[in-house]
Design a protein around this motif. Structure first.
Motif, PDB file in Angstrom:
ATOM      1  N   SER A  29     152.002  71.581  -0.862  1.00  0.00           N
ATOM      2  CA  SER A  29     150.856  70.985  -0.168  1.00  0.00           C
ATOM      3  C   SER A  29     150.520  69.657  -0.842  1.00  0.00           C
ATOM      4  CB  SER A  29     149.656  71.930  -0.192  1.00  0.00           C
ATOM      5  OG  SER A  29     149.302  72.234  -1.516  1.00  0.00           O
ATOM      6  N   PRO A  30     151.158  68.574  -0.399  1.00  0.00           N
ATOM      7  CA  PRO A  30     150.986  67.284  -1.088  1.00  0.00           C
ATOM      8  C   PRO A  30     149.558  66.744  -1.007  1.00  0.00           C
ATOM      9  CG  PRO A  30     152.339  67.022   0.872  1.00  0.00           C
ATOM     10  CD  PRO A  30     152.113  68.481   0.687  1.00  0.00           C
ATOM     11  N   TRP A  31     148.824  67.035   0.063  1.00  0.00           N
ATOM     12  CA  TRP A  31     147.460  66.508   0.170  1.00  0.00           C
ATOM     13  C   TRP A  31     146.545  67.153  -0.867  1.00  0.00           C
ATOM     14  CZ3 TRP A  31     146.898  62.101   2.203  1.00  0.00           C
ATOM     15  CH2 TRP A  31     147.718  61.699   3.254  1.00  0.00           C
ATOM     16  N   ARG A  32     146.755  68.425  -1.120  1.00  0.00           N
ATOM     17  CA  ARG A  32     145.969  69.093  -2.160  1.00  0.00           C
ATOM     18  C   ARG A  32     146.329  68.528  -3.528  1.00  0.00           C
ATOM     19  NH1 ARG A  32     145.959  74.136  -5.221  1.00  0.00           N
ATOM     20  NH2 ARG A  32     143.790  74.681  -5.550  1.00  0.00           N
ATOM     21  N   LEU A  33     147.600  68.251  -3.753  1.00  0.00           N
ATOM     22  CA  LEU A  33     148.039  67.664  -5.012  1.00  0.00           C
ATOM     23  C   LEU A  33     147.417  66.281  -5.210  1.00  0.00           C
ATOM     24  CD1 LEU A  33     149.905  67.893  -7.493  1.00  0.00           C
ATOM     25  CD2 LEU A  33     151.699  66.867  -6.098  1.00  0.00           C
ATOM     26  N   ILE A  34     147.406  65.484  -4.157  1.00  0.00           N
ATOM     27  CA  ILE A  34     146.794  64.156  -4.234  1.00  0.00           C
ATOM     28  C   ILE A  34     145.304  64.278  -4.519  1.00  0.00           C
ATOM     29  CG2 ILE A  34     146.191  62.124  -2.851  1.00  0.00           C
ATOM     30  CD1 ILE A  34     148.953  62.451  -1.483  1.00  0.00           C
ATOM     31  N   TRP A  35     144.623  65.198  -3.820  1.00  0.00           N
ATOM     32  CA  TRP A  35     143.187  65.387  -4.007  1.00  0.00           C
ATOM     33  C   TRP A  35     142.875  65.818  -5.451  1.00  0.00           C
ATOM     34  CZ3 TRP A  35     138.709  64.036  -2.396  1.00  0.00           C
ATOM     35  CH2 TRP A  35     137.586  64.756  -2.719  1.00  0.00           C
ATOM     36  N   LEU A  36     143.634  66.743  -5.975  1.00  0.00           N
ATOM     37  CA  LEU A  36     143.406  67.187  -7.350  1.00  0.00           C
ATOM     38  C   LEU A  36     143.649  66.058  -8.351  1.00  0.00           C
ATOM     39  CD1 LEU A  36     144.965  70.768  -7.332  1.00  0.00           C
ATOM     40  CD2 LEU A  36     142.556  70.151  -7.468  1.00  0.00           C
ATOM     41  N   ASN A  37     144.648  65.227  -8.088  1.00  0.00           N
ATOM     42  CA  ASN A  37     144.909  64.093  -8.984  1.00  0.00           C
ATOM     43  C   ASN A  37     143.798  63.053  -8.910  1.00  0.00           C
ATOM     44  OD1 ASN A  37     147.282  64.845 -10.280  1.00  0.00           O
ATOM     45  ND2 ASN A  37     148.516  64.261  -8.524  1.00  0.00           N
TER      46      ASN A  37
END
Length: 94
Positions: A29-37
């Motif tokens: 889930s790249p959007w969740r990864l981006i959001w967490l970063n």
């Protein structure tokens, strides 16, 4: 056969401890990864800003205390630094 079972069970426990399933879900889930970063970057930035502010204020306070002692050579140097910092704080740049 029981040795293989114990080895497999031990590997499964180690993988659960390392939370590898959560890591692979995060990679999918790249959007969740981006959001967490983004959130972690903001938190680091705020922490660095607050830490540096506290550190700088402490150094200025110590320099003011040393300047009040009227030490011969160091006192003049510290007084100049304090004057420069206070002048910069009084400037309105907005």
């Amino acid at each position: 056969m029981s040795a293989v079972y114990r080895l497999t069970l031990g590997l499964a426990r180690e993988m659960e401890k390392s939370r590898i399933a959560e890591y692979t879900q995060l990679l999918h889930s790249p959007w969740r990864l981006i959001w967490l970063n983004i959130i972690s970057g903001i938190a680091r930035g705020v922490g660095i800003a607050l830490g540096f502010t506290f550190f700088a204020a402490t150094i200025i306070y110590v320099l003011q205390m040393l300047g009040a002692l009227n030490l011969p050579i160091i006192g003049d140097y510290i007084a100049d630094i304090v004057r420069i910092v206070q002048h910069q704080l009084e400037l309105k740049t907005f």
